[in-house]
Write an enzyme that holds these catalytic residues in place. Structure first.
Site, PDB file in Angstrom:
ATOM      1  N   HIS A  78      -8.369   6.771  38.440  1.00 28.76           N
ATOM      2  CA  HIS A  78      -7.856   8.155  38.459  1.00 28.76           C
ATOM      3  C   HIS A  78      -7.951   8.850  37.109  1.00 28.76           C
ATOM      4  O   HIS A  78      -7.831   8.223  36.058  1.00 28.76           O
ATOM      5  CB  HIS A  78      -6.441   8.215  39.040  1.00 28.76           C
ATOM      6  CG  HIS A  78      -5.396   7.492  38.242  1.00 28.76           C
ATOM      7  ND1 HIS A  78      -4.719   8.085  37.201  1.00 28.76           N
ATOM      8  CD2 HIS A  78      -4.892   6.236  38.346  1.00 28.76           C
ATOM      9  CE1 HIS A  78      -3.839   7.223  36.707  1.00 28.76           C
ATOM     10  NE2 HIS A  78      -3.927   6.090  37.380  1.00 28.76           N
ATOM     11  N   ASP A  80      -6.029  11.602  36.125  1.00 27.53           N
ATOM     12  CA  ASP A  80      -4.786  12.158  35.577  1.00 27.53           C
ATOM     13  C   ASP A  80      -3.997  11.121  34.778  1.00 27.53           C
ATOM     14  O   ASP A  80      -4.137   9.918  34.981  1.00 27.53           O
ATOM     15  CB  ASP A  80      -3.916  12.743  36.696  1.00 27.53           C
ATOM     16  CG  ASP A  80      -3.621  11.737  37.805  1.00 27.53           C
ATOM     17  OD1 ASP A  80      -4.552  11.033  38.230  1.00 27.53           O
ATOM     18  OD2 ASP A  80      -2.457  11.660  38.226  1.00 27.53           O
ATOM     19  N   ASP A 112      -4.001   3.354  31.514  1.00 27.39           N
ATOM     20  CA  ASP A 112      -3.775   3.975  32.825  1.00 27.39           C
ATOM     21  C   ASP A 112      -4.411   5.360  32.863  1.00 27.39           C
ATOM     22  O   ASP A 112      -3.778   6.326  32.544  1.00 27.39           O
ATOM     23  CB  ASP A 112      -2.264   4.049  33.087  1.00 27.39           C
ATOM     24  CG  ASP A 112      -1.929   4.552  34.463  1.00 27.39           C
ATOM     25  OD1 ASP A 112      -2.808   4.513  35.331  1.00 27.39           O
ATOM     26  OD2 ASP A 112      -0.791   5.003  34.663  1.00 27.39           O
ATOM     27  N   GLU A 146      -3.276  11.111  41.024  1.00 26.72           N
ATOM     28  CA  GLU A 146      -2.743   9.804  41.443  1.00 26.72           C
ATOM     29  C   GLU A 146      -1.263   9.655  41.101  1.00 26.72           C
ATOM     30  O   GLU A 146      -0.495   9.074  41.856  1.00 26.72           O
ATOM     31  CB  GLU A 146      -3.549   8.677  40.798  1.00 26.72           C
ATOM     32  CG  GLU A 146      -3.289   7.303  41.407  1.00 26.72           C
ATOM     33  CD  GLU A 146      -2.060   6.593  40.852  1.00 26.72           C
ATOM     34  OE1 GLU A 146      -1.462   5.787  41.581  1.00 26.72           O
ATOM     35  OE2 GLU A 146      -1.679   6.856  39.691  1.00 26.72           O
ATOM     36  N   GLU A 147      -0.882  10.207  39.956  1.00 21.72           N
ATOM     37  CA  GLU A 147       0.492   9.987  39.479  1.00 21.72           C
ATOM     38  C   GLU A 147       1.527  10.795  40.264  1.00 21.72           C
ATOM     39  O   GLU A 147       2.721  10.574  40.122  1.00 21.72           O
ATOM     40  CB  GLU A 147       0.585  10.325  37.977  1.00 21.72           C
ATOM     41  CG  GLU A 147      -0.336   9.500  37.080  1.00 21.72           C
ATOM     42  CD  GLU A 147       0.102   8.041  36.934  1.00 21.72           C
ATOM     43  OE1 GLU A 147       1.135   7.674  37.532  1.00 21.72           O
ATOM     44  OE2 GLU A 147      -0.605   7.282  36.256  1.00 21.72           O
ATOM     45  N   ASP A 173      -6.459  -0.182  39.160  1.00 24.72           N
ATOM     46  CA  ASP A 173      -5.309   0.515  38.578  1.00 24.72           C
ATOM     47  C   ASP A 173      -4.051  -0.353  38.606  1.00 24.72           C
ATOM     48  O   ASP A 173      -2.953   0.143  38.829  1.00 24.72           O
ATOM     49  CB  ASP A 173      -5.098   1.822  39.369  1.00 24.72           C
ATOM     50  CG  ASP A 173      -4.116   2.752  38.682  1.00 24.72           C
ATOM     51  OD1 ASP A 173      -3.884   2.583  37.476  1.00 24.72           O
ATOM     52  OD2 ASP A 173      -3.585   3.652  39.364  1.00 24.72           O
ATOM     53  N   HIS A 368       2.408   4.234  31.076  1.00 26.44           N
ATOM     54  CA  HIS A 368       3.585   5.115  31.084  1.00 26.44           C
ATOM     55  C   HIS A 368       4.516   4.871  29.894  1.00 26.44           C
ATOM     56  O   HIS A 368       5.576   5.470  29.807  1.00 26.44           O
ATOM     57  CB  HIS A 368       4.386   4.996  32.399  1.00 26.44           C
ATOM     58  CG  HIS A 368       3.586   5.371  33.615  1.00 26.44           C
ATOM     59  ND1 HIS A 368       4.152   5.904  34.740  1.00 26.44           N
ATOM     60  CD2 HIS A 368       2.264   5.307  33.871  1.00 26.44           C
ATOM     61  CE1 HIS A 368       3.215   6.119  35.652  1.00 26.44           C
ATOM     62  NE2 HIS A 368       2.055   5.761  35.126  1.00 26.44           N
TER      63      HIS A 368
HETATM   64 ZN   LIG Z   1      -2.600   4.490  37.162  1.00 26.77          ZN
END
Ligand SMILES: [Zn+2]
Length: 392
Positions: A78, A80, A112, A146-147, A173, A368
């Site tokens: 992804h 984003d 990520d 995705e997030e 992921d 994150h």
């Molecule tokens: Zn991710």
């Protein structure tokens, strides 16, 4: 590979929910990179979204044709990223000014999901440079959103009807430190905010008001305790083995110390084992809120922002699981482990439509977090696994 990853990190791709402008600039940069490598076909499937300046949430697919064009191996990552969070916690570098230190690339989106994105691209570039055509067509998909639930990303792509039941799908992921873990199942997700409404007054006269902050905290703590006690089942197949219930985000309330807040907003992120019915969990959350309303006179509203029921796990004997296990054994000399995680990846949407999908990559799980990083050796070593999959 590290340089390519750093170029990607420099372009933030934050969702409009977090006041970002979306993924378009990053998708354009990526497309340039793909064009330079010479994929056989590059396609874009944009989803319309009025909330971002470009009004577009881009999804890019790059194809490298194989001997058998009918069979496809998908590697999905992804575009984003999540917001950086507290600035002062980024002690190695600023979130979008990537740097290399001790064999790691630091920056928001490095792990990520930049690492897998670059690893999958450069695996194909290496095949191409060596003049190797894969057994089956390889399609790299770079998706938006995705997030925040994937409505403008993988869900949009699935609606285009481009996936088949016998496609081989790797969602890159999620994984573990040595790359031995293959995820085939996930937990249900429930996100909600708790809005407690009382009555705002001067802090010297709390008797005339109703402190929403205090009631909100008390409710949140009681809820936290209730959820952990009631849904305490452990399933060793998952990592972590239990359901998780976390109070996370907190909205700002009043501007001054001497005001009793009339409103309090707290958010919860819950990941529940598939053994539990998520509707029943939600009923319990509402029930406790009503109890607190009666007890305190405040109004407590539970507003659900995300609710996804865990789909049936991917069959542990499906072709993609077997192929990936073999690749891990051959390339890494490791014994692969198949299991479930807290979830929330694109794989769930494939499982929902009955297409087997695995989640795999090699990461230290810094996603994150502040000082997120990707190990350069993981970039290279994961590329080898992808390359192996295309010809096995
Ligand atoms: Zn991710």
């Amino acid at each position: 590979m590290a340089q390519a990853l750093m170029e990607i990190i420099r372009i933030p791709a934050i969702a409009p929910e977090n006041l970002g402008e979306g993924e378009l600039r990053k998708a354009e940069k990526l497309t340039q990179m793909l064009e330079g490598i010479g994929f056989d076909k590059i396609e874009r499937f944009d989803a319309e979204d009025e909330r971002v300046p470009s009004k577009k949430r881009p999804n890019v697919i790059a194809y490298y044709y194989g001997e058998n064009k009918a069979e496809k191996l998908w590697i999905i990552t992804h575009l984003d990223v999540v917001p950086p969070g507290e600035d002062s916690l980024w002690t190695i570098t600023k979130p979008f000014e990537p740097t290399i230190k001790e064999g790691r690339v630091y920056g928001r989106g490095s792990e990520d999901n930049g690492q897998s994105m670059i690893a999958s691209i450069l695996a194909i570039e290496a095949l191409k440079n060596l003049g190797i055509r894969p057994k089956r067509t390889v399609a790299l998909a770079f998706v938006a959103d995705e997030e925040q639930g994937s409505r403008y990303g993988i869900q949009h792509l699935i609606k285009q009807g481009i996936f088949n039941k016998d496609d081989l799908i790797v969602v890159s992921d999620g994984g573990n430190e040595n790359g031995s873990f293959i995820e085939i199942a996930e937990k249900s997700a429930l996100w909600f905010r708790v809005r407690t409404i009382g009555r705002q007054v001067h802090a010297s006269r709390p008797d005339k008001g109703l402190n929403a902050h205090r009631i909100g905290m008390e409710y949140a703590l009681a809820l936290d305790k209730m959820l952990h006690e009631k849904y305490s089942l452990k399933d060793e197949y998952f990592d972590p083995p239990g359901s998780t219930f976390e109070p996370t985000k907190k909205d700002k309330n009043v501007d001054a110390v001497n005001i009793v807040p009339g409103e309090d907003i707290t958010y919860f992120d819950c990941r529940v084992l598939p053994n539990y019915d998520i509707e029943e969990t939600l009923n319990g959350i509402h029930g406790l809120a009503e109890e607190f309303e009666k007890k305190t006179g405040a109004t407590i509203k539970i507003e659900v922002s995300q609710k996804s029921v865990a789909p049936k796990p991917t069959d542990a004997n499906s072709k993609i699981v077997t192929m990936l296990k073999e690749a891990i054994k051959q390339v890494r000399k490791l014994e692969p482990k198949v299991g479930g995680i807290g979830g929330g990846t694109c794989a769930a949407f494939f499982r929902k439509i009955g297409v087997p999908a695995v989640v795999w990559c090699t990461i230290d799980e810094t996603a994150h977090q502040p000082n997120e990083y990707a190990k350069i050796e993981n970039l290279a070593n994961d590329a080898k696994i992808y390359a192996f999959l295309t010809i096995s």
